[in-house]
Scaffold this motif. Structure first.
Motif, PDB file in Angstrom:
ATOM      1  N   LEU A 238       0.844  -1.186   0.000  1.00  0.00           N
ATOM      2  CA  LEU A 238       0.000   0.000   0.000  1.00  0.00           C
ATOM      3  C   LEU A 238       0.880   1.237   0.000  1.00  0.00           C
ATOM      4  O   LEU A 238       2.016   1.197   0.462  1.00  0.00           O
ATOM      5  CB  LEU A 238      -0.908  -0.005   1.238  1.00  0.00           C
TER       6      LEU A 238
ATOM      7  N   SER B 193       2.570   3.964   1.378  1.00  0.00           N
ATOM      8  CA  SER B 193       2.813   4.352   2.759  1.00  0.00           C
ATOM      9  C   SER B 193       4.014   5.263   2.861  1.00  0.00           C
ATOM     10  O   SER B 193       4.992   5.097   2.140  1.00  0.00           O
ATOM     11  CB  SER B 193       3.059   3.104   3.600  1.00  0.00           C
TER      12      SER B 193
ATOM     13  N   THR C 162      -0.773   4.057  14.203  1.00  0.00           N
ATOM     14  CA  THR C 162      -0.447   2.748  13.642  1.00  0.00           C
ATOM     15  C   THR C 162       0.889   2.295  14.220  1.00  0.00           C
ATOM     16  O   THR C 162       1.846   3.074  14.253  1.00  0.00           O
ATOM     17  CB  THR C 162      -0.364   2.849  12.105  1.00  0.00           C
TER      18      THR C 162
ATOM     19  N   GLU D 263      -6.191  -0.189   4.303  1.00  0.00           N
ATOM     20  CA  GLU D 263      -6.021   1.177   3.796  1.00  0.00           C
ATOM     21  C   GLU D 263      -6.152   2.214   4.906  1.00  0.00           C
ATOM     22  O   GLU D 263      -5.411   3.203   4.938  1.00  0.00           O
ATOM     23  CB  GLU D 263      -7.034   1.465   2.683  1.00  0.00           C
TER      24      GLU D 263
ATOM     25  N   VAL E  61      -5.476   1.637   8.049  1.00  0.00           N
ATOM     26  CA  VAL E  61      -4.293   1.451   8.899  1.00  0.00           C
ATOM     27  C   VAL E  61      -3.123   2.268   8.342  1.00  0.00           C
ATOM     28  O   VAL E  61      -2.432   2.977   9.081  1.00  0.00           O
ATOM     29  CB  VAL E  61      -3.914  -0.051   8.971  1.00  0.00           C
ATOM     30  N   VAL E  62      -2.912   2.178   7.033  1.00  0.00           N
ATOM     31  CA  VAL E  62      -1.836   2.943   6.401  1.00  0.00           C
ATOM     32  C   VAL E  62      -2.151   4.438   6.472  1.00  0.00           C
ATOM     33  O   VAL E  62      -1.268   5.258   6.748  1.00  0.00           O
ATOM     34  CB  VAL E  62      -1.621   2.484   4.943  1.00  0.00           C
TER      35      VAL E  62
ATOM     36  N   GLY F 152      -1.209   5.786   9.639  1.00  0.00           N
ATOM     37  CA  GLY F 152       0.241   5.865   9.759  1.00  0.00           C
ATOM     38  C   GLY F 152       0.841   7.028   8.975  1.00  0.00           C
ATOM     39  O   GLY F 152       1.917   7.516   9.313  1.00  0.00           O
ATOM     40  N   ASN F 153       0.136   7.458   7.958  1.00  0.00           N
ATOM     41  CA  ASN F 153       0.636   8.536   7.090  1.00  0.00           C
ATOM     42  C   ASN F 153       0.245   9.935   7.567  1.00  0.00           C
ATOM     43  O   ASN F 153       0.669  10.920   6.958  1.00  0.00           O
ATOM     44  CB  ASN F 153       0.098   8.356   5.660  1.00  0.00           C
ATOM     45  N   THR F 154      -0.584  10.014   8.584  1.00  0.00           N
ATOM     46  CA  THR F 154      -1.110  11.309   9.010  1.00  0.00           C
ATOM     47  C   THR F 154      -0.828  11.526  10.492  1.00  0.00           C
ATOM     48  O   THR F 154      -0.427  10.603  11.202  1.00  0.00           O
ATOM     49  CB  THR F 154      -2.641  11.351   8.792  1.00  0.00           C
TER      50      THR F 154
ATOM     51  N   GLY G  53       5.165   0.040   3.764  1.00  0.00           N
ATOM     52  CA  GLY G  53       3.834  -0.216   3.219  1.00  0.00           C
ATOM     53  C   GLY G  53       3.602  -1.616   2.696  1.00  0.00           C
ATOM     54  O   GLY G  53       2.525  -1.903   2.169  1.00  0.00           O
TER      55      GLY G  53
END
Lengths: 178, 178
Positions: free
Chosen positions: A173, A175, B35, B80, B82-83, B86-88, B162
């Motif tokens: 995904l 990331s 995450t 999605e 979960v990622v 983790g990205n924010t 990812g």
């Protein structure tokens, strides 16, 4: 199993998914193997790993004395030997001989690599402050080895009482996480 | 998702396989989600979990101040989100709203459970001595919840950047290990 040196900054990707590992140590009475699942990455670089080794285990005494071990990562083909190592004690048997596993000399520590495992991490204890209270060792990975032909290692993940989840497919995904 | 209370002595079986988890906290500006994959069991009973929450994360400040969190275990259907979590950063957005996740009141802590996760562990910090040096919190699980209909949860396990391994089949071997 032919292994290449593996970059230390990538080590987290081997342990982060939570595989069962075989921890090897080398004491004055020879090498030992311990089946273990209670570990976590602590830092990316240098790679630090936190690891619970119970004081009821033979490996605890060796690790405490020598401050060195190797974390070996097996795949499902070794599942019976992994459980065998967990069901027995190095106080009574030589697990390498008993389970037909092959010790290979490490480059930075006295503890041996297990040849049949697809990856091995040579470690030294860098912080023992949590050992008395939690049997928790902080290890630094000094050197890592991997079988470069193993693209999708079918690692095993302990669910308790001899039940293991076998690594399934991989998804990717977008990331920004390391 | 309807959840039952889950026996604390069985909690190790949920975290030992190493799934990615979503850690929720509740600060004065609202609840947050992080995450996380760097966790390990430390003790069976009461269940203790060691968990790295980086001081670069918004959740670090909340956890340090409130000493409470919930460890929620997602399955691949939530990958999605979960990622995305983790990205924010919770400094900028309300992750529950942004990712359409549903907070549910916990019974022992202020931090919310995530309804869409198949298991949730209400935790308090019981030892913060390793926080300054390693961002490592020792948590005690006070209460655990599980969706009883989820027999083979397809948990996800981070391989880095990812890529995730999705839990595959389960095998059972004769083991004397807990």
């Amino acid at each position: 199993m032919a292994k290449n040196s593996f970059p230390l900054p990538k080590v987290y990707g081997l342990l982060e998914p939570g595989p069962v590992v075989l921890v090897t140590t080398a004491g004055k009475d020879g090498a030992n193997i311990m089946t273990q699942s209670w570990h976590t990455m602590i830092e990316f670089e240098p790679p630090l790993v936190g690891c619970v080794i119970s004081n009821r285990n033979h490996s605890f005494d060796i690790l405490k004395a020598t401050k060195e071990c190797v974390i070996n990562i097996p795949t499902v083909e070794l599942a019976e030997k992994v459980v065998g190592c967990g069901n027995t004690s190095g106080r009574n048997i030589d697990k390498f001989k008993h389970f037909g596993l092959t010790p290979v000399a490490a480059s930075c520590v006295q503890a041996p690599l297990i040849d049949e495992c697809y990856a091995s991490l040579e470690c030294k204890v860098v912080d023992g402050k949590m050992v008395t209270r939690y049997n928790f060792f902080i290890l630094e990975v000094l050197k890592a080895w991997i079988d470069p032909s193993m693209k999708h290692p079918r690692t095993i993940h302990h669910l308790g009482k001899g039940a293991f989840m076998v690594a399934g497919k991989t998804i990717k995904l977008p990331s920004r996480m390391k």
